[in-house]
Design a protein around this motif. Structure first.
Motif, PDB file in Angstrom:
ATOM      1  N   PRO A 177       0.657  -1.178  -0.028  1.00 19.71           N
ATOM      2  CA  PRO A 177      -0.058  -0.094   0.233  1.00 19.71           C
ATOM      3  C   PRO A 177       0.728   1.034   0.045  1.00 19.71           C
ATOM      4  N   SER A 178       0.402   2.244  -0.736  1.00 19.45           N
ATOM      5  CA  SER A 178       1.313   3.413  -0.997  1.00 19.45           C
ATOM      6  C   SER A 178       0.949   4.366   0.142  1.00 19.45           C
ATOM      7  N   GLU A 179       1.511   5.449   0.272  1.00 18.47           N
ATOM      8  CA  GLU A 179       1.431   6.585   1.237  1.00 18.47           C
ATOM      9  C   GLU A 179      -0.058   7.071   1.226  1.00 18.47           C
ATOM     10  N   LEU A 180      -0.290   7.442  -0.066  1.00 15.07           N
ATOM     11  CA  LEU A 180      -1.548   8.056  -0.364  1.00 15.07           C
ATOM     12  C   LEU A 180      -2.700   6.971   0.119  1.00 15.07           C
ATOM     13  N   GLU A 181      -2.629   5.707  -0.291  1.00 15.74           N
ATOM     14  CA  GLU A 181      -3.545   4.702   0.339  1.00 15.74           C
ATOM     15  C   GLU A 181      -3.608   4.626   1.689  1.00 15.74           C
ATOM     16  N   LEU A 182      -2.496   4.626   2.105  1.00 10.37           N
ATOM     17  CA  LEU A 182      -2.700   4.461   3.833  1.00 10.37           C
ATOM     18  C   LEU A 182      -3.073   5.771   4.467  1.00 10.37           C
ATOM     19  N   GLU A 183      -3.044   6.793   3.861  1.00 11.97           N
ATOM     20  CA  GLU A 183      -3.719   8.121   4.455  1.00 11.97           C
ATOM     21  C   GLU A 183      -5.207   8.028   4.034  1.00 11.97           C
ATOM     22  N   GLN A 184      -5.719   7.473   3.161  1.00 14.52           N
ATOM     23  CA  GLN A 184      -7.151   7.248   2.726  1.00 14.52           C
ATOM     24  C   GLN A 184      -7.661   6.267   3.855  1.00 14.52           C
ATOM     25  N   ALA A 185      -6.698   5.330   4.105  1.00 10.42           N
ATOM     26  CA  ALA A 185      -7.090   4.261   5.127  1.00 10.42           C
ATOM     27  C   ALA A 185      -7.265   4.814   6.600  1.00 10.42           C
ATOM     28  N   PHE A 186      -6.275   5.786   6.884  1.00 10.82           N
ATOM     29  CA  PHE A 186      -6.598   6.498   7.942  1.00 10.82           C
ATOM     30  C   PHE A 186      -7.940   7.263   8.172  1.00 10.82           C
ATOM     31  N   HIS A 187      -8.080   8.131   7.011  1.00  8.13           N
ATOM     32  CA  HIS A 187      -9.273   8.649   7.002  1.00  8.13           C
ATOM     33  C   HIS A 187     -10.467   8.068   7.063  1.00  8.13           C
ATOM     34  N   GLN A 188     -10.558   6.676   6.291  1.00  2.00           N
ATOM     35  CA  GLN A 188     -11.878   5.945   6.608  1.00  2.00           C
ATOM     36  C   GLN A 188     -12.052   5.744   8.131  1.00  2.00           C
ATOM     37  N   GLY A 189     -10.772   5.112   8.700  1.00  2.00           N
ATOM     38  CA  GLY A 189     -10.998   4.976  10.253  1.00  2.00           C
ATOM     39  C   GLY A 189     -11.513   6.139  10.889  1.00  2.00           C
ATOM     40  N   LYS A 190     -11.000   7.061  10.692  1.00  2.00           N
ATOM     41  CA  LYS A 190     -11.396   8.422  11.617  1.00  2.00           C
ATOM     42  C   LYS A 190     -12.901   8.899  11.219  1.00  2.00           C
ATOM     43  N   TYR A 191     -13.286   8.798   9.832  1.00  3.01           N
ATOM     44  CA  TYR A 191     -14.676   9.215   9.550  1.00  3.01           C
ATOM     45  C   TYR A 191     -15.529   8.331   9.958  1.00  3.01           C
ATOM     46  N   PHE A 192     -15.338   6.957   9.870  1.00  3.40           N
ATOM     47  CA  PHE A 192     -16.091   6.114  10.045  1.00  3.40           C
ATOM     48  C   PHE A 192     -16.477   5.970  12.128  1.00  3.40           C
ATOM     49  N   ALA A 193     -15.424   6.140  12.543  1.00  2.00           N
ATOM     50  CA  ALA A 193     -15.509   6.327  13.974  1.00  2.00           C
ATOM     51  C   ALA A 193     -16.430   7.423  14.512  1.00  2.00           C
ATOM     52  N   GLY A 194     -16.355   8.491  13.827  1.00  2.00           N
ATOM     53  CA  GLY A 194     -17.007   9.554  13.948  1.00  2.00           C
ATOM     54  C   GLY A 194     -18.498   9.571  13.990  1.00  2.00           C
ATOM     55  N   ILE A 195     -18.669   8.757  12.763  1.00  2.00           N
ATOM     56  CA  ILE A 195     -20.328   8.476  12.545  1.00  2.00           C
ATOM     57  C   ILE A 195     -20.535   7.524  13.417  1.00  2.00           C
ATOM     58  N   ALA A 196     -19.683   6.564  13.833  1.00  2.00           N
ATOM     59  CA  ALA A 196     -20.354   5.369  14.898  1.00  2.00           C
ATOM     60  C   ALA A 196     -20.722   5.989  16.164  1.00  2.00           C
ATOM     61  N   LYS A 197     -19.703   7.267  16.598  1.00  2.70           N
ATOM     62  CA  LYS A 197     -19.757   7.724  17.803  1.00  2.70           C
ATOM     63  C   LYS A 197     -21.150   8.474  17.863  1.00  2.70           C
ATOM     64  N   LYS A 198     -21.449   9.226  16.776  1.00  2.88           N
ATOM     65  CA  LYS A 198     -22.739  10.192  16.744  1.00  2.88           C
ATOM     66  C   LYS A 198     -24.069   9.161  16.687  1.00  2.88           C
ATOM     67  N   LEU A 199     -23.812   7.990  16.203  1.00  4.10           N
ATOM     68  CA  LEU A 199     -25.198   7.186  16.053  1.00  4.10           C
ATOM     69  C   LEU A 199     -25.088   6.683  17.577  1.00  4.10           C
ATOM     70  N   LYS A 200     -24.181   6.122  18.141  1.00  4.33           N
ATOM     71  CA  LYS A 200     -24.464   5.540  19.523  1.00  4.33           C
ATOM     72  C   LYS A 200     -24.896   6.773  20.169  1.00  4.33           C
ATOM     73  N   GLY A 201     -24.254   8.039  20.430  1.00  4.41           N
ATOM     74  CA  GLY A 201     -24.753   9.081  21.143  1.00  4.41           C
ATOM     75  C   GLY A 201     -26.291   9.479  20.914  1.00  4.41           C
ATOM     76  N   THR A 202     -27.026   8.942  19.864  1.00  6.34           N
ATOM     77  CA  THR A 202     -28.300   9.545  19.609  1.00  6.34           C
ATOM     78  C   THR A 202     -29.324   8.322  19.895  1.00  6.34           C
ATOM     79  N   ALA A 203     -28.516   7.198  20.221  1.00 10.11           N
ATOM     80  CA  ALA A 203     -29.284   5.902  20.382  1.00 10.11           C
ATOM     81  C   ALA A 203     -30.383   5.992  21.679  1.00 10.11           C
TER      82      ALA A 203
END
Length: 203
Positions: A177-203
């Motif tokens: 995996p290239s540096e850019l692909e790893l950056e995208q992976a990091f972004h996905q983790g951060k983005y997804f975790a933020g949404i999961a946190k929001k969903l749990k907070g409104t449950a």
């Protein structure tokens, strides 16, 4: 209140695992989120894996289907086989019938990341065909869309991934995996975790 994010993957040659590790870093960067890496069980004998040149598996624990229900959100990662998820991961999903029967995963957010051998080898068909698994469980698919910004439009460098999720190209196995692909992976983790946190907070 802690939000539990599980990253569940299958990786034969290590490419998906590298993405998983970077996704974990991204998810863990969100305050109040607890992240855990899991592998699905291998279905091939050691003798066959040896002939295929697959390296030994790393120390991430093997998940059981029932353990999926403990998570507030799950990111699923796998390599492609003819444009679809590898059989090892499909075998794991096939074993989640008990969770399906009780709809234990319904309403939980889910994301997808993947690896393919070539540019035409399934960067979109692999996650697209995997969405059926999420639908039957009533999970909420969370793609990254174009939230990665300029990195989504890179044309000068070879880059895996799509609006469905982070991805990489393995080629003959030697490409990592290239540096850019790893950056995208990091972004996905951060983005997804933020949404999961929001969903749990409104449950």
């Amino acid at each position: 209140m802690v939000t539990k994010v599980y990253i569940v993957y299958y990786s034969m040659y290590g490419h998906v695992e590298k993405l998983a590790q970077e996704i974990k870093k991204g998810a863990a960067s969100v305050e109040g989120v607890e992240v855990k890496l899991w592998q699905v069980p291998e279905t091939l004998p050691e003798e066959v894996l040896g002939k295929m040149g697959a390296p030994p598996k790393t120390g991430a624990p093997i998940i059981t289907p029932d353990e999926l229900a403990e998570a507030d959100g799950v990111l699923f990662g796998f390599p492609t086989r003819f444009g679809m998820m590898a059989a090892q991961f499909k075998a794991f999903m096939d074993a989640t019938g008990g969770l399906w029967k009780t709809q234990a995963l319904a309403g939980k957010p889910a994301g997808i990341f993947y690896s393919t051998g070539s540019q035409g080898g399934g960067q979109e068909t692999t996650p697209l065909t995997a969405i059926t698994q999420l639908v039957h469980h009533g999970m909420i698919f969370v793609p990254i869309g174009y939230t990665f910004g300029a990195g989504m439009f890179e044309l000068e460098k070879v880059k895996g991934g799509s609006p469905y999720g982070a991805g990489t190209f393995a080629g003959d196995g030697s490409r990592q995996p290239s540096e850019l692909e790893l950056e995208q992976a990091f972004h996905q983790g951060k983005y997804f975790a933020g949404i999961a946190k929001k969903l749990k907070g409104t449950a």
